[in-house]
Design an enzyme around this catalytic site. Structure first.
Site, PDB file in Angstrom:
ATOM      1  N   GLU A  47      34.778  45.633  33.461  1.00 23.96           N
ATOM      2  CA  GLU A  47      33.294  45.048  32.777  1.00 23.96           C
ATOM      3  C   GLU A  47      32.695  45.939  32.245  1.00 23.96           C
ATOM      4  O   GLU A  47      33.426  47.547  32.047  1.00 23.96           O
ATOM      5  CB  GLU A  47      32.661  44.787  34.758  1.00 23.96           C
ATOM      6  N   CYS A  56      39.009  40.681  30.699  1.00 25.24           N
ATOM      7  CA  CYS A  56      40.057  39.752  31.598  1.00 25.24           C
ATOM      8  C   CYS A  56      41.130  40.194  31.644  1.00 25.24           C
ATOM      9  O   CYS A  56      41.369  41.350  30.656  1.00 25.24           O
ATOM     10  CB  CYS A  56      39.548  38.488  31.389  1.00 25.24           C
ATOM     11  N   GLU A  58      43.892  38.477  32.102  1.00 27.93           N
ATOM     12  CA  GLU A  58      44.933  37.644  31.107  1.00 27.93           C
ATOM     13  C   GLU A  58      44.872  38.575  30.033  1.00 27.93           C
ATOM     14  O   GLU A  58      45.986  39.240  29.664  1.00 27.93           O
ATOM     15  CB  GLU A  58      44.786  35.971  31.275  1.00 27.93           C
TER      16      GLU A  58
END
Length: 142
Positions: A47, A56, A58
């Site tokens: 973040e 993210c 992924e």
């Protein structure tokens, strides 16, 4: 993929989750991406106070693999949940991550394992999570 290979992917995603940097949401996600050559690339969500630079799990895994010259993948495991707790529900990839996967993965063949802390999972194809997905093939007719 064998059941043991799938279990290993979920376990690696759970491990990757522990490295998540989530001071704002407290929602930690880990991913383990299996390349067609057998290598596993892990990622976690990272973040940022400005939110839009957040990445993210992924995409972290995909970008790590691509930055090392790997561009063919067969599966990814994703787990997510509140910091300090075992994941008890499934965490699916966001729309942006689905689009990134579409760039490198076969929609009909690429497997997405959505796991939980008890090392169980549900399986989907990319096509099931991104029906009518947009890819480079769409640009070929231009």
């Amino acid at each position: 993929m064998t059941e043991q290979e799938k279990r290993t992917l979920v376990e690696r995603a759970l491990e990757a989750r522990t490295f998540a940097y989530t001071p704002y949401s407290g929602f930690q996600v880990g991913a383990a991406l299996l390349a067609k050559n057998g290598r596993i690339f892990t990622g976690c969500n990272i973040e940022n106070a400005a939110y839009s630079p957040t990445n993210c799990a992924e995409r972290t895994a995909v970008f790590k693999a691509v930055s090392e010259g790997i561009r063919e993948f067969q599966a990814i495991a994703i787990v997510g949940g509140r910091e300090g707790t075992e994941p008890v529900s499934l965490t699916a990839p966001c729309g942006v991550c689905r689009q990134v996967l579409m760039e490198f993965c076969s929609p009909k063949e690429f497997q997405i394992l959505l796991g939980k802390g008890d090392k169980t999972w549900e399986e989907y194809t990319l096509e099931e999570l991104l029906p009518q997905g947009f890819s480079g093939k769409n640009l070929e007719s231009i």
